[in-house]
Design a protein around this motif. Structure first.
Motif, PDB file in Angstrom:
ATOM      1  N   SER A 108     -17.052  -9.016  -8.502  1.00  0.00           N
ATOM      2  CA  SER A 108     -16.636  -9.884  -9.605  1.00  0.00           C
ATOM      3  C   SER A 108     -17.800 -10.155 -10.557  1.00  0.00           C
TER       4      SER A 108
ATOM      5  N   TRP B 110     -18.840  -7.401 -13.847  1.00  0.00           N
ATOM      6  CA  TRP B 110     -18.357  -7.473 -15.226  1.00  0.00           C
ATOM      7  C   TRP B 110     -19.487  -7.854 -16.174  1.00  0.00           C
ATOM      8  N   ASN B 111     -20.572  -8.408 -15.653  1.00  0.00           N
ATOM      9  CA  ASN B 111     -21.693  -8.818 -16.488  1.00  0.00           C
ATOM     10  C   ASN B 111     -22.601  -7.654 -16.872  1.00  0.00           C
TER      11      ASN B 111
ATOM     12  N   LYS C 179     -21.256  -3.258 -21.351  1.00  0.00           N
ATOM     13  CA  LYS C 179     -19.854  -2.888 -21.521  1.00  0.00           C
ATOM     14  C   LYS C 179     -19.599  -1.406 -21.285  1.00  0.00           C
TER      15      LYS C 179
ATOM     16  N   VAL D 102     -19.551  -0.690 -17.564  1.00  0.00           N
ATOM     17  CA  VAL D 102     -18.306  -1.169 -16.962  1.00  0.00           C
ATOM     18  C   VAL D 102     -17.163  -0.222 -17.302  1.00  0.00           C
TER      19      VAL D 102
ATOM     20  N   ILE E  42      -7.378  -7.938 -14.644  1.00  0.00           N
ATOM     21  CA  ILE E  42      -7.806  -6.547 -14.684  1.00  0.00           C
ATOM     22  C   ILE E  42      -6.796  -5.744 -15.498  1.00  0.00           C
TER      23      ILE E  42
ATOM     24  N   ASN F   9     -13.167  -5.872  -7.901  1.00  0.00           N
ATOM     25  CA  ASN F   9     -13.192  -7.191  -8.534  1.00  0.00           C
ATOM     26  C   ASN F   9     -13.233  -8.267  -7.446  1.00  0.00           C
TER      27      ASN F   9
END
Length: 247
Positions: A64, A67-68, A71, A74, A108, A136
């Protein structure tokens, strides 16, 4: 000659697949190349675990907190997940692998959610090794969601607070129905759980491997299994004293 697989095989192995980016950087490659190499290693890990008679293999695929990351990285990881499921699902099904997914599915992307559901539904009746994909996933988030469910049950009058036990909590976390891991492996030399299976790993054995995940081959997996086989698991009890000589 010593057997490749130890006699004492863990029923459930969980792996923190760490080091893809460092593997790529060491070779002057983009981080995505490391993630692609890591996906290929997943296929071998599933086969090795099944051959060793491991019943459950949990892989920390995407946390989880991931996501940081940038971009683009990811986005590349999501693309690799799509690729893995679309390419390998049929083969996993043929090999009698059951796929299960743990983690929060809210927010998601719909197509990824659909792929995860398809993987679970298509392999639901399979009786071979269970491949548990932590996607996630964060252990603290998992416990918060479990507490909310229990609180709602208490609020509605369906549960007496005095009746809540460890079994109650275990029945509301993502791994309900899955035995706790006996062995947690982390690659790359790091020695921390990183918010992975905090409840479930209470009595797990830990093996920290120096190799990066794309280098975690069959031999490295068996090295970890053999290390587990040498451990004396007492679950808080005191080991029985050895018999005195001549007694």
């Amino acid at each position: 000659m010593r057997s490749e697989t130890p006699i004492n095989v863990p029923q459930h192995v969980a792996i923190i697949m760490d080091g893809n980016g460092r593997w790529a950087n060491a070779r002057g490659l983009p981080r995505t190349a490391g993630h692609r190499a890591g996906v290929e290693r997943v296929r071998e890990a599933v086969r090795t675990a099944a051959e060793a008679d491991v019943k459950y293999l949990t892989l920390f695929a995407f946390s989880s907190e991931n996501w940081n990351r940038p971009k683009q990285e990811v986005s590349d990881l999501m693309g690799l997940l799509r690729f893995f499921i679309r390419r390998d699902l049929a083969e996993l099904h043929r090999e009698n692998v059951r796929v299960r997914v743990i983690g929060c599915r809210q927010s998601i992307q719909p197509d990824i959610k659909a792929l995860l559901v398809e993987a679970e539904e298509r392999t639901r009746e399979n009786t071979g090794i269970s491949l548990v994909i932590a996607f996630n996933y964060g252990a603290r988030d998992e416990m918060v969601r479990a507490v909310r469910e229990i609180a709602e049950a208490v609020k509605s009058g369906d549960m007496d607070p005095a009746s809540i036990t460890e079994t109650t909590v275990a029945g509301h976390i993502d791994t309900a129905g899955i035995p706790d891991p006996d062995l947690v492996i982390r690659t790359s030399g790091e020695q921390r759980l990183s918010n992975f299976l905090l409840w479930q790993a209470a009595y797990a054995e830990f093996v920290f491997m120096p190799c990066l995940w794309p280098d975690f081959d069959r031999a490295a997996f068996h090295e970890a299994l053999n290390e587990f086989g040498r451990r004396d698991r007492r679950y808080g009890a005191v080991a029985a004293p050895e018999l005195a000589v001549g007694s």
